[in-house]
Design a protein around this motif. Structure first.
Motif: not given
Length: 114
Positions: A68-73, A85-88, A96-98
Motif C-alpha cells: 500500500d506504500a510502495l515508495e516507503e517499502t 531496482g528503481e520504481i517503474e 520495483f524488483e528486488f
C-alpha cells in the motif's frame, strides 16, 4: 480445476540464513517448520511462501508482492541493504524488483489511481 495458488516455493542456498533474512528483512511471519522447509505467511494473503534449501538455479518465475506504500517499502528495503531496482510505472501499476540473498527475484507493486 484449481481454486487458488496455495504456495510459492523458492530454493535457497542456506536455509537458516534465509529464514533470518525473510523474517527480519521482509518481515514475513514463519508459520511452519518441517525441518526440511519453512513456510511463511505474507500479511493477510492466503497464499504462502515456502523456502527450502537446495541448488539455486535461475528462474523466470517471480513472486509479486503488493504494498500500500510502495515508495516507503522500497526505502525500507534499501535501508536493510537489499538489492533493489528503481520504481517503474506500467499503465495502472507502479512496481520495483528486488532480490533475496541467493538472487531469487521478487517484484513489489502498487496500483495507481486506486
Amino acid at each position: 480445476m484449481f481454486s487458488k495458488v496455495d504456495t510459492v516455493h523458492i530454493i535457497v542456498d542456506d536455509l537458516k540464513k534465509s529464514v533470518q533474512w525473510y523474517t527480519e528483512v521482509l518481515e514475513f511471519e514463519q508459520v511452519f517448520d518441517s525441518g526440511q522447509y519453512i513456510v511463511f505467511q505474507i500479511g493477510q494473503a492466503s497464499t504462502k511462501l515456502t523456502i527450502q534449501e537446495g541448488k539455486v538455479r535461475p528462474s523466470s518465475i517471480k513472486p509479486i508482492l503488493f504494498s500500500d506504500a510502495l515508495e516507503e517499502t522500497r526505502l525500507k528495503l534499501v535501508e536493510k541493504g537489499v538489492n533493489v531496482g528503481e520504481i517503474e510505472e506500467d499503465g495502472e501499476v507502479s512496481f520495483f524488483e528486488f532480490w533475496d540473498l541467493d538472487g531469487n527475484g521478487f517484484e513489489a507493486c502498487q496500483y495507481m489511481n486506486f
